[in-house]
Design an enzyme around this catalytic site. Structure first.
Site, PDB file in Angstrom:
ATOM      1  CB  CYS A 116      -0.625   0.070   0.895  1.00 28.90           C
ATOM      2  SG  CYS A 116      -1.614   0.851   1.187  1.00 28.90           S
ATOM      3  CB  CYS A 154       2.001   3.780   6.151  1.00 30.35           C
ATOM      4  SG  CYS A 154       0.312   4.179   6.729  1.00 30.35           S
ATOM      5  CG  ASP A 194      -4.479  26.503   7.559  1.00 32.19           C
ATOM      6  OD1 ASP A 194      -3.831  26.487   7.900  1.00 32.19           O
ATOM      7  OD2 ASP A 194      -5.800  26.010   8.173  1.00 32.19           O
ATOM      8  CB  CYS A 205       0.045  21.392   4.833  1.00 32.65           C
ATOM      9  SG  CYS A 205      -0.668  22.459   2.912  1.00 32.65           S
TER      10      CYS A 205
END
Length: 412
Positions: free
Chosen positions: A66, A69, A344, A370
């Site tokens: 996957c 992660c 933000d 981010c």
């Protein structure tokens, strides 16, 4: 090409092991001696011959296949220290010096937002995440990062996807959000047929499955396919009705950590601007002690913020506005009388807005980012105008990935 041995020197920004010579070997850790196969496009790990003492057993059976992660094989303390080092390195590259505090790491099983890809194999529906650097789908049965409510719903989400393949090129993505009132599913990637959107039969099947699963809402773009309850979340003291497909921080724990850092940084301020406010993630916590001007380009999010004002009595005045802050940033002259600015922005950063903050006389600014690269660009604009970058706190809300976020605090 024959397999060969390599010694891993470090982990790079993308989460892969890198040798001293610059060879990238995924799923490896610093100090490891490994056997490597060099493919046409990239190298692949064949075997770990001498493992790092920091190597641990990945908690998820889908790990390595996957692509969700990339770092479950790394001890959590060492992994968290690496995320801090990534932020420090980005700041150094930009010529910025400041204190980088220990970061916040979100816990497992806390991701309340995931994008699940659906594929049809014959009569069977598969649902899961893409393999790393591939269009291939890895079907999943469990997920170590996701909210247990999402994991428990995987069989019904697979069933929900079944009617979405009327067009042969459809590749549905189920954007699933765990809200206070149940799961909210926003569907994308469904191609329009000659007759338009989903057929009446497909819509009925979606609605029946959603009802059986007790989902809160299912939407396809602006089209509500099913709604039993309005999906809601809490920001500070306010309860906010989520617009379909709207932005929401990935985990409530990281959101709470960021809100705490933001409110602490502007403590004592009587008037604050919250720019790129979304549906009020920071607006409502800020309004517990300060008058807040809140602006964002997403009209549905600002409408949700306005509607939630009545749910949180006792706050200071909040003035929301729909405003494209890329094309029409809040200018320096408008900032007169404000004690602090919070911004933000999305991954692109806020270059134009940072330039206006730099021109202003505001004493404090807080950036929630981010993307460390665009943060550095915007931070340099403020620092070059006389601001001091007082401190940066890394935020790891995308656990076991290479992605890292941060909160930066500026003062004159």
């Amino acid at each position: 090409m024959a397999d060969f041995e390599a010694l891993i020197d470090k982990v790079g920004f993308q989460g892969d092991g890198i040798t001293a010579g610059g060879l990238i070997v995924p799923l490896t850790l610093p100090g490891e001696r490994v056997l490597v196969h060099q493919g046409k496009e990239r190298s692949e790990l064949v075997e770990v011959m001498d493992a790092s003492p920091q190597r641990v057993t990945p908690p998820c059976p889908h790990f390595s296949a996957c692509g969700g992660c990339t770092l479950q094989h790394w001890d959590l303390d060492a992994y968290s220290a690496w995320k801090r080092e990534v932020v420090e390195a980005q700041l150094r590259r930009g010529g910025l010096e400041t204190e980088v505090l220990p970061g916040f790491t979100t816990p497992p099983q806390s991701r309340r937002r995931v994008g699940l890809h659906a594929r049809k194999q014959g009569k069977h529906i598969q649902i899961g995440f893409k393999a790393r650097r591939s269009w291939s789908l890895v079907p999943i049965e469990v997920c170590s990062i996701s909210d247990p409510a999402i994991v428990a719903a995987l069989p019904m989400l697979r069933q929900l996807a079944a009617p979405l393949f009327e067009h042969p090129k459809s590749a549905p993505i189920l954007h699933v959000t765990a809200s206070l009132t149940g799961l909210d599913i926003d569907i994308s990637g469904v191609e329009r047929t000659r007759t338009g959107g989903l057929s009446a039969d497909a819509r009925m099947q979606v609605a029946m499955t959603a009802g059986e699963a007790d989902f809160a809402r299912v939407t396809l773009g602006d089209d509500i396919l099913y709604q039993a309850r309005q999906p809601r979340v809490r920001f500070g003291k306010a309860t906010v009705a989520l617009p379909a497909g709207s932005f929401l921080q990935a985990t409530p724990q990281a959101e709470a950590a960021m809100a705490s850092l933001v409110t602490q940084a502007v403590a004592g301020a009587k008037k604050v601007a919250d720019l790129f406010c979304g549906a009020g993630t920071f607006t409502f916590p800020l309004a517990e002690t300060a008058v807040v001007y809140a602006a964002d380009g997403a009209a549905p999010s600002v409408a949700a913020l306005k509607a939630a004002l009545a749910s949180a009595p006792g706050l200071k005045t909040i003035t929301p506005e729909v405003r494209d802050l890329f094309r029409r940033p809040m200018v320096a002259e408008e900032m007169k009388g404000f004690d602090a600015i919070v911004f933000d922005p999305p991954r692109a950063g806020a270059e134009a807005q940072a330039a206006e903050i730099a021109r202003s006389t505001v004493a404090r600014a807080v950036a929630v980012s981010c993307n460390p690269q665009t943060f550095v660009r915007d931070a340099k604009i403020l620092v070059n105008a006389g601001f001091s970058l007082d401190r940066v706190t890394p935020i790891d809300q995308f656990l076991w990935s290479a992605h890292v976020e941060l909160v930066g605090v500026f003062s004159r």
